[in-house]
Design a protein around this motif. Structure first.
Motif, PDB file in Angstrom:
ATOM      1  N   GLN A   2       0.808  -1.216   0.000  1.00 21.36           N
ATOM      2  CA  GLN A   2       0.000   0.000   0.000  1.00 21.36           C
ATOM      3  C   GLN A   2       0.841   1.267   0.000  1.00 21.36           C
ATOM      4  O   GLN A   2       0.358   2.338   0.332  1.00 21.36           O
ATOM      5  CB  GLN A   2      -0.995   0.021   1.157  1.00 21.36           C
ATOM      6  N   GLU A   3       2.114   1.174  -0.397  1.00 21.80           N
ATOM      7  CA  GLU A   3       2.896   2.383  -0.545  1.00 21.80           C
ATOM      8  C   GLU A   3       2.538   3.046  -1.877  1.00 21.80           C
ATOM      9  O   GLU A   3       2.123   2.381  -2.818  1.00 21.80           O
ATOM     10  CB  GLU A   3       4.404   2.095  -0.469  1.00 21.80           C
ATOM     11  N   ILE A   4       2.667   4.350  -1.906  1.00 23.52           N
ATOM     12  CA  ILE A   4       2.411   5.113  -3.122  1.00 23.52           C
ATOM     13  C   ILE A   4       3.766   5.350  -3.780  1.00 23.52           C
ATOM     14  O   ILE A   4       4.693   5.851  -3.154  1.00 23.52           O
ATOM     15  CB  ILE A   4       1.728   6.452  -2.793  1.00 23.52           C
ATOM     16  N   VAL A   5       3.878   4.974  -5.049  1.00 22.69           N
ATOM     17  CA  VAL A   5       5.118   5.176  -5.803  1.00 22.69           C
ATOM     18  C   VAL A   5       4.810   6.184  -6.896  1.00 22.69           C
ATOM     19  O   VAL A   5       3.889   5.978  -7.694  1.00 22.69           O
ATOM     20  CB  VAL A   5       5.628   3.853  -6.418  1.00 22.69           C
ATOM     21  N   VAL A   6       5.550   7.294  -6.918  1.00 21.52           N
ATOM     22  CA  VAL A   6       5.252   8.356  -7.877  1.00 21.52           C
ATOM     23  C   VAL A   6       6.535   8.886  -8.511  1.00 21.52           C
ATOM     24  O   VAL A   6       7.567   8.983  -7.850  1.00 21.52           O
ATOM     25  CB  VAL A   6       4.430   9.488  -7.202  1.00 21.52           C
ATOM     26  N   GLY A   7       6.444   9.191  -9.789  1.00 19.07           N
ATOM     27  CA  GLY A   7       7.554   9.826 -10.483  1.00 19.07           C
ATOM     28  C   GLY A   7       7.516  11.321 -10.220  1.00 19.07           C
ATOM     29  O   GLY A   7       6.516  11.981 -10.499  1.00 19.07           O
ATOM     30  N   ILE A   8       8.611  11.855  -9.672  1.00 21.90           N
ATOM     31  CA  ILE A   8       8.726  13.283  -9.393  1.00 21.90           C
ATOM     32  C   ILE A   8       9.953  13.768 -10.143  1.00 21.90           C
ATOM     33  O   ILE A   8      11.079  13.406  -9.779  1.00 21.90           O
ATOM     34  CB  ILE A   8       8.871  13.565  -7.882  1.00 21.90           C
ATOM     35  N   GLY A   9       9.748  14.570 -11.164  1.00 18.32           N
ATOM     36  CA  GLY A   9      10.879  14.970 -11.997  1.00 18.32           C
ATOM     37  C   GLY A   9      11.520  13.728 -12.593  1.00 18.32           C
ATOM     38  O   GLY A   9      10.865  12.903 -13.211  1.00 18.32           O
ATOM     39  N   TRP A  10      12.823  13.545 -12.377  1.00 17.55           N
ATOM     40  CA  TRP A  10      13.546  12.361 -12.863  1.00 17.55           C
ATOM     41  C   TRP A  10      13.659  11.279 -11.794  1.00 17.55           C
ATOM     42  O   TRP A  10      14.328  10.280 -11.988  1.00 17.55           O
ATOM     43  CB  TRP A  10      14.942  12.764 -13.326  1.00 17.55           C
ATOM     44  N   ASP A  11      13.035  11.464 -10.632  1.00 18.63           N
ATOM     45  CA  ASP A  11      13.159  10.536  -9.508  1.00 18.63           C
ATOM     46  C   ASP A  11      11.880   9.732  -9.291  1.00 18.63           C
ATOM     47  O   ASP A  11      10.799  10.142  -9.697  1.00 18.63           O
ATOM     48  CB  ASP A  11      13.469  11.300  -8.217  1.00 18.63           C
ATOM     49  N   LEU A  12      12.032   8.604  -8.604  1.00 19.46           N
ATOM     50  CA  LEU A  12      10.884   7.861  -8.083  1.00 19.46           C
ATOM     51  C   LEU A  12      10.842   8.080  -6.583  1.00 19.46           C
ATOM     52  O   LEU A  12      11.851   7.938  -5.899  1.00 19.46           O
ATOM     53  CB  LEU A  12      11.016   6.362  -8.363  1.00 19.46           C
ATOM     54  N   VAL A  13       9.669   8.409  -6.077  1.00 20.00           N
ATOM     55  CA  VAL A  13       9.484   8.636  -4.647  1.00 20.00           C
ATOM     56  C   VAL A  13       8.533   7.560  -4.130  1.00 20.00           C
ATOM     57  O   VAL A  13       7.490   7.309  -4.724  1.00 20.00           O
ATOM     58  CB  VAL A  13       8.892  10.045  -4.385  1.00 20.00           C
ATOM     59  N   VAL A  14       8.908   6.924  -3.014  1.00 24.06           N
ATOM     60  CA  VAL A  14       8.058   5.924  -2.375  1.00 24.06           C
ATOM     61  C   VAL A  14       7.507   6.534  -1.096  1.00 24.06           C
ATOM     62  O   VAL A  14       8.273   6.937  -0.214  1.00 24.06           O
ATOM     63  CB  VAL A  14       8.839   4.629  -2.064  1.00 24.06           C
ATOM     64  N   ILE A  15       6.194   6.614  -1.011  1.00 26.65           N
ATOM     65  CA  ILE A  15       5.514   7.184   0.155  1.00 26.65           C
ATOM     66  C   ILE A  15       4.885   6.037   0.915  1.00 26.65           C
ATOM     67  O   ILE A  15       3.959   5.384   0.424  1.00 26.65           O
ATOM     68  CB  ILE A  15       4.438   8.196  -0.283  1.00 26.65           C
ATOM     69  N   GLU A  16       5.405   5.767   2.093  1.00 26.54           N
ATOM     70  CA  GLU A  16       4.847   4.683   2.904  1.00 26.54           C
ATOM     71  C   GLU A  16       3.608   5.169   3.617  1.00 26.54           C
ATOM     72  O   GLU A  16       3.589   6.264   4.176  1.00 26.54           O
ATOM     73  CB  GLU A  16       5.884   4.201   3.914  1.00 26.54           C
ATOM     74  N   THR A  17       2.571   4.352   3.581  1.00 21.19           N
ATOM     75  CA  THR A  17       1.348   4.673   4.312  1.00 21.19           C
ATOM     76  C   THR A  17       1.338   3.835   5.585  1.00 21.19           C
ATOM     77  O   THR A  17       1.882   2.737   5.628  1.00 21.19           O
ATOM     78  CB  THR A  17       0.100   4.383   3.469  1.00 21.19           C
ATOM     79  N   ARG A  18       0.725   4.380   6.632  1.00 22.63           N
ATOM     80  CA  ARG A  18       0.662   3.673   7.900  1.00 22.63           C
ATOM     81  C   ARG A  18      -0.781   3.376   8.273  1.00 22.63           C
ATOM     82  O   ARG A  18      -1.651   4.225   8.052  1.00 22.63           O
ATOM     83  CB  ARG A  18       1.305   4.519   9.001  1.00 22.63           C
ATOM     84  N   PRO A  19      -1.029   2.211   8.848  1.00 27.43           N
ATOM     85  CA  PRO A  19      -2.395   1.904   9.282  1.00 27.43           C
ATOM     86  C   PRO A  19      -2.913   2.950  10.248  1.00 27.43           C
ATOM     87  O   PRO A  19      -2.154   3.498  11.058  1.00 27.43           O
ATOM     88  CB  PRO A  19      -2.262   0.539   9.982  1.00 27.43           C
ATOM     89  N   ASN A  20      -4.197   3.258  10.134  1.00 22.97           N
ATOM     90  CA  ASN A  20      -4.878   4.193  11.036  1.00 22.97           C
ATOM     91  C   ASN A  20      -4.273   5.585  11.016  1.00 22.97           C
ATOM     92  O   ASN A  20      -4.279   6.278  12.017  1.00 22.97           O
ATOM     93  CB  ASN A  20      -4.909   3.663  12.477  1.00 22.97           C
ATOM     94  N   SER A  21      -3.746   5.990   9.888  1.00 25.29           N
ATOM     95  CA  SER A  21      -3.219   7.360   9.764  1.00 25.29           C
ATOM     96  C   SER A  21      -3.923   8.039   8.610  1.00 25.29           C
ATOM     97  O   SER A  21      -4.652   7.430   7.849  1.00 25.29           O
ATOM     98  CB  SER A  21      -1.709   7.331   9.518  1.00 25.29           C
TER      99      SER A  21
END
Length: 83
Positions: free
Chosen positions: A62-81
């Motif tokens: 359930q992490e969000i992976v997004v292309g930002i400019g020339w980079d890949l960013v992984v956004i970890e999601t936490r339960p109950n947040s």
């Protein structure tokens, strides 16, 4: 749902804490936004300070992976947040 300042570059659907959600990336406004689809409320706005937000997907943890400019960013999601 409104919020992006221009065209949306990518959309992904997921379930966070059992709630259906949609994640969008608006390339020209440099943000990634997360909405709860049940309530239509915006859960998070992530601003990438002048760098275009592009392709995105939801990973197996359930992490969000997004292309930002020339980079890949992984956004970890936490339960109950909020994300």
């Amino acid at each position: 749902m409104t919020g992006h300042d221009g065209p949306v570059a990518a959309v992904a659907c997921a379930t966070f804490d059992g709630q259906p959600a949609v994640v969008t990336a608006g390339g020209d406004d440099h943000t990634v936004r997360v909405w709860n689809l049940t309530t239509s409320s915006e859960l998070a706005v992530l601003d990438y300070d002048g760098r275009k937000a592009g392709p995105l997907c939801i990973g197996p943890g359930q992490e969000i992976v997004v292309g930002i400019g020339w980079d890949l960013v992984v956004i970890e999601t936490r339960p109950n947040s909020q994300i």
